[in-house]
Design a protein around this motif. Sequence first.
Motif, PDB file in Angstrom:
ATOM      1  N   GLN A   1     -28.288 -31.944 -44.879  1.00 41.38           N
ATOM      2  CA  GLN A   1     -27.764 -31.824 -43.710  1.00 41.38           C
ATOM      3  C   GLN A   1     -27.522 -30.518 -43.203  1.00 41.38           C
ATOM      4  OE1 GLN A   1     -24.396 -34.202 -44.847  1.00 41.38           O
ATOM      5  NE2 GLN A   1     -25.087 -36.077 -43.991  1.00 41.38           N
ATOM      6  N   ALA A   2     -27.424 -29.733 -44.155  1.00 37.50           N
ATOM      7  CA  ALA A   2     -27.134 -28.294 -43.944  1.00 37.50           C
ATOM      8  C   ALA A   2     -28.430 -27.411 -43.568  1.00 37.50           C
ATOM      9  CB  ALA A   2     -26.529 -27.640 -45.345  1.00 37.50           C
TER      10      ALA A   2
ATOM     11  N   ILE B   1     -22.058 -24.015 -46.634  1.00 35.48           N
ATOM     12  CA  ILE B   1     -21.470 -25.050 -47.752  1.00 35.48           C
ATOM     13  C   ILE B   1     -20.465 -24.530 -48.325  1.00 35.48           C
ATOM     14  CG2 ILE B   1     -21.828 -26.750 -49.709  1.00 35.48           C
ATOM     15  CD1 ILE B   1     -24.652 -26.827 -48.849  1.00 35.48           C
TER      16      ILE B   1
ATOM     17  N   ALA C   1     -22.720 -30.634 -39.246  1.00 36.36           N
ATOM     18  CA  ALA C   1     -22.868 -30.389 -40.720  1.00 36.36           C
ATOM     19  C   ALA C   1     -23.420 -28.940 -40.943  1.00 36.36           C
ATOM     20  CB  ALA C   1     -24.236 -31.167 -41.064  1.00 36.36           C
TER      21      ALA C   1
ATOM     22  N   VAL D   1     -29.247 -21.511 -44.924  1.00 37.83           N
ATOM     23  CA  VAL D   1     -28.079 -22.174 -45.509  1.00 37.83           C
ATOM     24  C   VAL D   1     -27.520 -21.192 -46.433  1.00 37.83           C
ATOM     25  CG1 VAL D   1     -27.147 -24.057 -46.868  1.00 37.83           C
ATOM     26  CG2 VAL D   1     -29.081 -24.533 -45.318  1.00 37.83           C
TER      27      VAL D   1
ATOM     28  N   GLN E   1     -19.625 -27.419 -43.826  1.00 42.11           N
ATOM     29  CA  GLN E   1     -19.535 -28.470 -44.897  1.00 42.11           C
ATOM     30  C   GLN E   1     -18.737 -27.978 -45.864  1.00 42.11           C
ATOM     31  OE1 GLN E   1     -22.924 -31.602 -45.263  1.00 42.11           O
ATOM     32  NE2 GLN E   1     -23.989 -29.653 -44.845  1.00 42.11           N
TER      33      GLN E   1
ATOM     34  N   ALA F   1     -25.739 -22.097 -41.494  1.00 40.21           N
ATOM     35  CA  ALA F   1     -25.029 -23.203 -42.123  1.00 40.21           C
ATOM     36  C   ALA F   1     -24.436 -22.906 -43.215  1.00 40.21           C
ATOM     37  CB  ALA F   1     -26.009 -24.380 -42.129  1.00 40.21           C
TER      38      ALA F   1
END
Length: 199
Positions: free
Chosen positions: A18-19, A151, A181, A124, A184, A149
């Motif tokens: 998703q990322a 996480i 996303a 990411v 996250q 992105a």
Amino acid sequence: MTAESASLEAVMRRLGCQARAAAEALAQAPTAAKNRALTAAAAAIRAQAAEIAAANAADVADAEAKGISGALLDRLILNPARIEAMAAGLDAVAELPDPVGRSLARWSRPNGLDIERVAVPLGVIGIIFESRPNVAADAGALCLKSGNAAILRGGSESYRSVRAIHAALAAGLTAAGLPEAAIQTIPTTDRAAVGILLT
């Protein structure tokens, strides 16, 4: 591999996929959309201050029960001033110039070839931080502004607080039409998730 570890691996793989998809969208996102997401997230933090404070109070109570005290406990606490500082930080990042597409260097070769180094997103970024929950807002904002992105994995003591802050960041992304996303959090305190994230 146990069923539990296989399940955690599946969760982490899903987060990563998703990322990656969100990072592709963010790399093309206009500055105005990223700024709109940041200011909307700041507004959401202010609007959800009571929820963030309640989540933090539960984290602090658990930390105190475990015997955590002093500077470590102080880092964990989110008082009204710290919650407002998180929101103000998001607004401040929105005011920064967009680093994506910025020319870093340019030169010409003797053969006439023109070369330019341009700032682009990395993709990411996994961010592991201690139990200082405001880092979730800071790190998420900087990644978003730079088209990456994120996480996020905060310390287990700040789990509820980070999730509450993340909810505000997700609201900002949704308000700006960007993929939720894009920022996250790892949905578990299991330390094995960190190892999976790093691989």
